[in-house]
Write a protein that holds these residues in place. Structure first.
Motif, PDB file in Angstrom:
ATOM      1  N   ARG A  22       7.297  -3.999  -2.378  1.00  0.00           N
ATOM      2  CA  ARG A  22       7.394  -2.659  -2.979  1.00  0.00           C
ATOM      3  C   ARG A  22       7.673  -2.751  -4.478  1.00  0.00           C
ATOM      4  O   ARG A  22       7.101  -2.009  -5.276  1.00  0.00           O
ATOM      5  N   SER A  23       8.528  -3.677  -4.856  1.00  0.00           N
ATOM      6  CA  SER A  23       8.820  -3.878  -6.274  1.00  0.00           C
ATOM      7  C   SER A  23       7.571  -4.319  -7.030  1.00  0.00           C
ATOM      8  O   SER A  23       7.296  -3.838  -8.132  1.00  0.00           O
ATOM      9  N   ALA A  41       0.827  -1.211   0.000  1.00  0.00           N
ATOM     10  CA  ALA A  41       0.000   0.000   0.000  1.00  0.00           C
ATOM     11  C   ALA A  41       0.860   1.260   0.000  1.00  0.00           C
ATOM     12  O   ALA A  41       0.588   2.210  -0.741  1.00  0.00           O
ATOM     13  N   ASP A  42       1.895   1.270   0.821  1.00  0.00           N
ATOM     14  CA  ASP A  42       2.751   2.448   0.898  1.00  0.00           C
ATOM     15  C   ASP A  42       3.438   2.726  -0.438  1.00  0.00           C
ATOM     16  O   ASP A  42       3.552   3.882  -0.858  1.00  0.00           O
ATOM     17  N   GLU A  43       3.870   1.672  -1.109  1.00  0.00           N
ATOM     18  CA  GLU A  43       4.533   1.875  -2.405  1.00  0.00           C
ATOM     19  C   GLU A  43       3.539   2.325  -3.471  1.00  0.00           C
ATOM     20  O   GLU A  43       3.867   3.160  -4.317  1.00  0.00           O
ATOM     21  N   LEU A  44       2.319   1.808  -3.432  1.00  0.00           N
ATOM     22  CA  LEU A  44       1.307   2.310  -4.361  1.00  0.00           C
ATOM     23  C   LEU A  44       1.081   3.801  -4.131  1.00  0.00           C
ATOM     24  O   LEU A  44       0.980   4.579  -5.087  1.00  0.00           O
ATOM     25  N   HIS A  45       1.024   4.189  -2.868  1.00  0.00           N
ATOM     26  CA  HIS A  45       0.859   5.608  -2.541  1.00  0.00           C
ATOM     27  C   HIS A  45       2.045   6.423  -3.059  1.00  0.00           C
ATOM     28  O   HIS A  45       1.872   7.502  -3.625  1.00  0.00           O
ATOM     29  N   ARG A  46       3.238   5.894  -2.888  1.00  0.00           N
ATOM     30  CA  ARG A  46       4.453   6.585  -3.361  1.00  0.00           C
ATOM     31  C   ARG A  46       4.411   6.790  -4.877  1.00  0.00           C
ATOM     32  O   ARG A  46       4.948   7.767  -5.399  1.00  0.00           O
ATOM     33  N   HIS A  47       3.720   5.889  -5.587  1.00  0.00           N
ATOM     34  CA  HIS A  47       3.606   5.992  -7.041  1.00  0.00           C
ATOM     35  C   HIS A  47       2.362   6.762  -7.485  1.00  0.00           C
ATOM     36  O   HIS A  47       2.005   6.724  -8.655  1.00  0.00           O
ATOM     37  N   GLY A  48       1.702   7.430  -6.555  1.00  0.00           N
ATOM     38  CA  GLY A  48       0.620   8.335  -6.923  1.00  0.00           C
ATOM     39  C   GLY A  48      -0.789   7.819  -6.757  1.00  0.00           C
ATOM     40  O   GLY A  48      -1.744   8.549  -7.027  1.00  0.00           O
ATOM     41  N   VAL A  49      -0.966   6.573  -6.346  1.00  0.00           N
ATOM     42  CA  VAL A  49      -2.322   6.048  -6.144  1.00  0.00           C
ATOM     43  C   VAL A  49      -2.905   6.718  -4.904  1.00  0.00           C
ATOM     44  O   VAL A  49      -2.267   6.751  -3.848  1.00  0.00           O
ATOM     45  N   ARG A  50      -4.105   7.257  -5.026  1.00  0.00           N
ATOM     46  CA  ARG A  50      -4.723   7.968  -3.908  1.00  0.00           C
ATOM     47  C   ARG A  50      -6.101   7.443  -3.529  1.00  0.00           C
ATOM     48  O   ARG A  50      -6.626   7.784  -2.481  1.00  0.00           O
ATOM     49  N   HIS A  51      -6.699   6.639  -4.391  1.00  0.00           N
ATOM     50  CA  HIS A  51      -8.027   6.096  -4.124  1.00  0.00           C
ATOM     51  C   HIS A  51      -7.977   4.579  -4.091  1.00  0.00           C
ATOM     52  O   HIS A  51      -7.294   3.956  -4.916  1.00  0.00           O
ATOM     53  N   VAL A  52      -8.732   4.003  -3.163  1.00  0.00           N
ATOM     54  CA  VAL A  52      -8.892   2.557  -3.102  1.00  0.00           C
ATOM     55  C   VAL A  52     -10.354   2.249  -2.822  1.00  0.00           C
ATOM     56  O   VAL A  52     -10.981   2.878  -1.970  1.00  0.00           O
ATOM     57  N   PHE A 104      -4.816   7.401   1.724  1.00  0.00           N
ATOM     58  CA  PHE A 104      -5.757   7.027   0.673  1.00  0.00           C
ATOM     59  C   PHE A 104      -7.162   7.506   1.001  1.00  0.00           C
ATOM     60  O   PHE A 104      -7.560   7.502   2.158  1.00  0.00           O
ATOM     61  N   GLU A 105      -7.884   7.868  -0.033  1.00  0.00           N
ATOM     62  CA  GLU A 105      -9.310   8.064   0.128  1.00  0.00           C
ATOM     63  C   GLU A 105      -9.927   6.685  -0.069  1.00  0.00           C
ATOM     64  O   GLU A 105      -9.826   6.093  -1.151  1.00  0.00           O
TER      65      GLU A 105
END
Length: 186
Positions: A156-157, A21-32, A53-54
């Motif tokens: 993360r990868s 989740a943290d890596e997805l956030h680092r790559h710009g994902v903001r909604h789940v 995340f929203e």
């Protein structure tokens, strides 16, 4: 956890999903978009506890997938969708097909039983491996969460590759099939 015992399978799963989740956030994902179920507890908790995340909760997986599709289409940024195992995953298919045809980036995170329990006739189970066929840009049947050196880097990868594959060379849905062992609640 009792005194002197190590982390449970659920504790390890939550730690691994927190890395994802943290890596997805680092790559710009903001909604789940989360459709809650017991098998997906670790993934759902990781996103909720992250705080960045929203989170959109939908009891119906089909509605959740279309909501994620609309968010991703409107923002141009991948949106994550989380659901439990079995027929819950199959309910995503119409939105996955539309996302594929319209080149909309989605990150489909389906919980699953461990490989050793697949095909054993348990209730509400289906074969989720490759369920979306050619309608996804990339599919990964992930390893069971485990503790150890290098494990956070692997999760993360995986997250980084999933985001990249959802965006290029042709945007579209990516499916990560995430197996979890019991106990499911940390």
């Amino acid at each position: 956890m009792t005194a002197g015992s190590g982390p449970t399978e659920a504790d390890v799963a939550l730690a691994c999903m927190a890395q994802l989740a943290d890596e997805l956030h680092r790559h710009g994902v903001r909604h789940v978009c989360i459709s809650p179920g017991s098998r997906s507890t670790a993934a759902a908790l990781a996103f909720v506890r992250h705080g960045g995340f929203e989170v959109h909760i939908h009891l119906d997986e089909r509605s959740s997938a279309f909501y994620a599709l609309g968010l991703a289409r409107g923002t141009g940024v991948p949106v994550a969708a989380v659901c439990s195992s079995g027929t819950a995953v199959a309910n995503w298919l119409p939105a996955v097909v539309e996302a594929s045809m319209a080149c909309v980036p989605l990150l489909l995170l389906s919980a699953d039983r461990p490989p050793a329990l697949r095909g054993t006739g348990a209730n509400q189970t289906i074969d989720q491996v490759g369920i979306f066929g050619r309608f996804v840009r990339w599919f990964a049947d992930c390893d069971l969460p485990e503790a150890g050196t290098g494990v956070p880097r692997r999760w993360r990868s995986l997250a980084g590759r999933a985001v990249a594959r959802s965006l290029a060379p042709v945007p579209g849905p990516v499916h990560l099939n995430l197996p979890f062992q019991e106990p499911l609640v940390p």
